[in-house]
Design a protein around this motif. Sequence first.
Motif, short mmCIF file in Angstrom:
data_model
loop_
_atom_site.label_atom_id
_atom_site.label_comp_id
_atom_site.label_asym_id
_atom_site.label_seq_id
_atom_site.Cartn_x
_atom_site.Cartn_y
_atom_site.Cartn_z
N ILE A 5 0.88 -1.32 0.06
CA ILE A 5 -0.04 0.05 0.02
C ILE A 5 0.95 1.24 0.00
CG2 ILE A 5 -1.72 1.33 1.53
CD1 ILE A 5 -2.69 -1.19 2.26
N THR A 6 2.03 1.17 0.86
CA THR A 6 2.86 2.42 0.78
C THR A 6 3.43 2.64 -0.51
OG1 THR A 6 3.22 2.00 3.07
CG2 THR A 6 4.85 3.40 1.96
N LEU A 7 3.93 1.41 -1.03
CA LEU A 7 4.66 1.58 -2.54
C LEU A 7 3.54 2.07 -3.47
CD1 LEU A 7 6.89 0.82 -4.34
CD2 LEU A 7 5.96 -1.55 -4.66
N ALA A 8 2.06 1.59 -3.50
CA ALA A 8 1.40 2.46 -4.21
C ALA A 8 1.22 3.70 -3.99
CB ALA A 8 -0.25 1.54 -3.96
N ILE A 9 1.12 4.08 -2.82
CA ILE A 9 1.03 5.69 -2.44
C ILE A 9 2.30 6.46 -3.03
CG2 ILE A 9 1.40 7.38 -0.68
CD1 ILE A 9 -0.60 5.35 1.08
N LEU A 10 3.36 5.87 -3.02
CA LEU A 10 4.47 6.57 -3.58
C LEU A 10 4.64 6.67 -5.12
CD1 LEU A 10 7.44 5.05 -1.25
CD2 LEU A 10 6.57 7.53 -1.22
N ILE A 11 4.00 5.67 -5.80
CA ILE A 11 3.98 5.48 -7.14
C ILE A 11 3.04 6.60 -7.51
CG2 ILE A 11 3.18 4.28 -9.11
CD1 ILE A 11 4.37 1.67 -7.85
N GLY A 12 1.85 6.59 -6.86
CA GLY A 12 0.78 7.50 -6.94
C GLY A 12 1.31 9.20 -7.18
N LEU A 133 -6.97 7.50 -2.35
CA LEU A 133 -7.23 8.79 -2.60
C LEU A 133 -5.93 9.39 -3.36
CD1 LEU A 133 -8.30 11.60 -1.72
CD2 LEU A 133 -6.65 11.75 0.28
N VAL A 134 -4.79 8.88 -3.06
CA VAL A 134 -3.61 9.21 -3.64
C VAL A 134 -3.83 8.88 -5.20
CG1 VAL A 134 -0.98 8.94 -4.03
CG2 VAL A 134 -2.19 9.62 -1.60
N ILE A 135 -4.16 7.70 -5.49
CA ILE A 135 -4.49 7.20 -6.84
C ILE A 135 -5.35 7.96 -7.55
CG2 ILE A 135 -5.08 5.23 -8.35
CD1 ILE A 135 -3.84 3.45 -6.28
N ALA A 136 -6.34 8.40 -7.00
CA ALA A 136 -7.49 9.17 -7.83
C ALA A 136 -6.89 10.54 -8.08
CB ALA A 136 -8.67 9.26 -6.73
N PHE A 137 -6.20 11.14 -7.20
CA PHE A 137 -5.42 12.52 -7.26
C PHE A 137 -4.24 12.38 -8.40
CE2 PHE A 137 -1.41 14.65 -6.26
CZ PHE A 137 -1.69 15.96 -6.45
N LEU A 191 0.43 20.36 -3.69
CA LEU A 191 -0.80 19.15 -3.07
C LEU A 191 -0.02 17.71 -2.99
CD1 LEU A 191 -3.60 19.04 -2.11
CD2 LEU A 191 -4.14 18.41 -4.80
N ALA A 192 0.66 17.34 -3.88
CA ALA A 192 1.30 16.01 -3.65
C ALA A 192 2.20 15.86 -2.30
CB ALA A 192 2.21 15.59 -4.87
N GLY A 193 3.00 17.02 -2.27
CA GLY A 193 3.69 17.10 -1.18
C GLY A 193 2.94 17.14 0.44
N ALA A 194 1.89 18.00 0.35
CA ALA A 194 0.77 17.86 1.25
C ALA A 194 0.40 16.34 1.52
CB ALA A 194 -0.43 18.67 1.03
N LEU A 195 -0.03 15.84 0.69
CA LEU A 195 -0.43 14.26 0.72
C LEU A 195 0.48 13.42 1.28
CD1 LEU A 195 -2.46 13.89 -2.40
CD2 LEU A 195 -3.44 13.64 -0.21
N TYR A 196 1.90 13.62 0.84
CA TYR A 196 2.84 12.85 1.45
C TYR A 196 3.07 13.16 2.94
CZ TYR A 196 7.83 11.31 2.11
OH TYR A 196 8.99 10.60 2.48
N ALA A 197 3.13 14.45 3.27
CA ALA A 197 3.42 14.87 4.74
C ALA A 197 2.42 14.33 5.44
CB ALA A 197 3.44 16.49 4.94
N HIS A 198 1.14 14.14 5.31
CA HIS A 198 0.14 13.62 6.25
C HIS A 198 -0.03 12.27 6.17
CE1 HIS A 198 -1.28 17.87 7.52
NE2 HIS A 198 -1.16 18.16 6.19
N TYR A 199 0.62 11.47 5.42
CA TYR A 199 0.68 10.22 5.33
C TYR A 199 2.01 9.73 6.22
CZ TYR A 199 0.83 5.23 4.23
OH TYR A 199 0.87 3.84 4.05
N PHE A 200 2.83 10.21 5.72
CA PHE A 200 4.31 9.82 6.41
C PHE A 200 4.28 10.27 7.87
CE2 PHE A 200 4.92 8.45 2.00
CZ PHE A 200 5.37 6.91 2.41
N ARG A 201 3.91 11.46 8.01
CA ARG A 201 4.08 12.28 9.26
C ARG A 201 5.38 12.80 9.57
NH1 ARG A 201 0.60 9.59 13.70
NH2 ARG A 201 0.56 11.99 14.26
N PHE A 202 6.29 12.88 8.51
CA PHE A 202 7.69 13.06 8.95
C PHE A 202 8.41 13.71 7.58
CE2 PHE A 202 12.19 11.99 8.87
CZ PHE A 202 12.67 13.06 9.93
#
Length: 305
Positions: A5-12, A133-137, A191-202
């Motif tokens: 799932i995390t890999l799918a988020i990174l790819i998205g 959400l990330v894949i839809a984005f 917006l991609a950066g914001a999605l990254y930040a609120h998933y990995f939280r760091f």
Amino acid sequence: MDYLITLAILIGLSVALASSFNLIIGYAGLVSIAHPVFYAIGAYVSALLARDLGLPVPLAMLCGALAAAAASAAVALPSLRVSGDYLLIASIGFQLGVLEAIKNISVTGGAGGLTNIPAFLVQDGGRGAYAALVIAFAGLTVWLNWRIAHGPYGRALSAMRDDETAFAGLGRNAVAMKVAVFAFGSGIAGLAGALYAHYFRFVTPEQFEILQSAALLTMVVVGGVRTTWGPVLGAVLLQALPQAITFVDLPPAILGPLQGLLFTGLVLVFMVLRPQGLIAAGEAWHPAKKYSAKTYSAKTRGEAR
């Protein structure tokens, strides 16, 4: 399962970044490699607004995207008035300057990074919902790029990229168009950066250095510049290959440099053997099916009147 799932988020996220970068460097022909710094601005602005000011995360994400778009317009406006080469110099200077500022300001966490970023959606909907959400984005970004590139605005972008002097001679404002497309692509990155930040939280400044610029450039060049699906293919390959290398039992001292050499080597190989990338762009601009030649002819006659 969490790993996939995390890999799918990174790819998205990479697909969204590469597609928006392709809009700037490919379709518009704007030479800039500072896309990761707008990714960083979106991540830091959204994280700080949500963590320190208590803004709802969706609103903080929107503010992060707007901050990235505003910052890109502020950089592009003075640079594009002189020459396209100045945009490259200004973008590199802006990227290095912003990252140095982040490293030396306490509110951003300095070089150690920003921690305790509020999570979004994962606690209520699970990691799968966040991945959706990330894949839809990412899908929305690809679709928007396709509509822009193959619509009337894309025709104007193509004309501006191929002959800016003739384009300006027709009474079109090339600077306004460049700033607009630069801000739009950078807003997507924010917006991609914001999605990254609120998933990995760091987040940490090292994640947005020149190496990230090289990775994004590789995705676009390997996949195919000025194509809709080329950056998508490049992003999937360039995210999957380093992950595959990690399964090889190599010492960390070798693994890190090997991933960096992979990006550089692929760019060199493709520039020599297949400069058009895996998916080649056409020689001339083509409209989407919705916009037939008859439609354009009617629009042209209308503008002439």
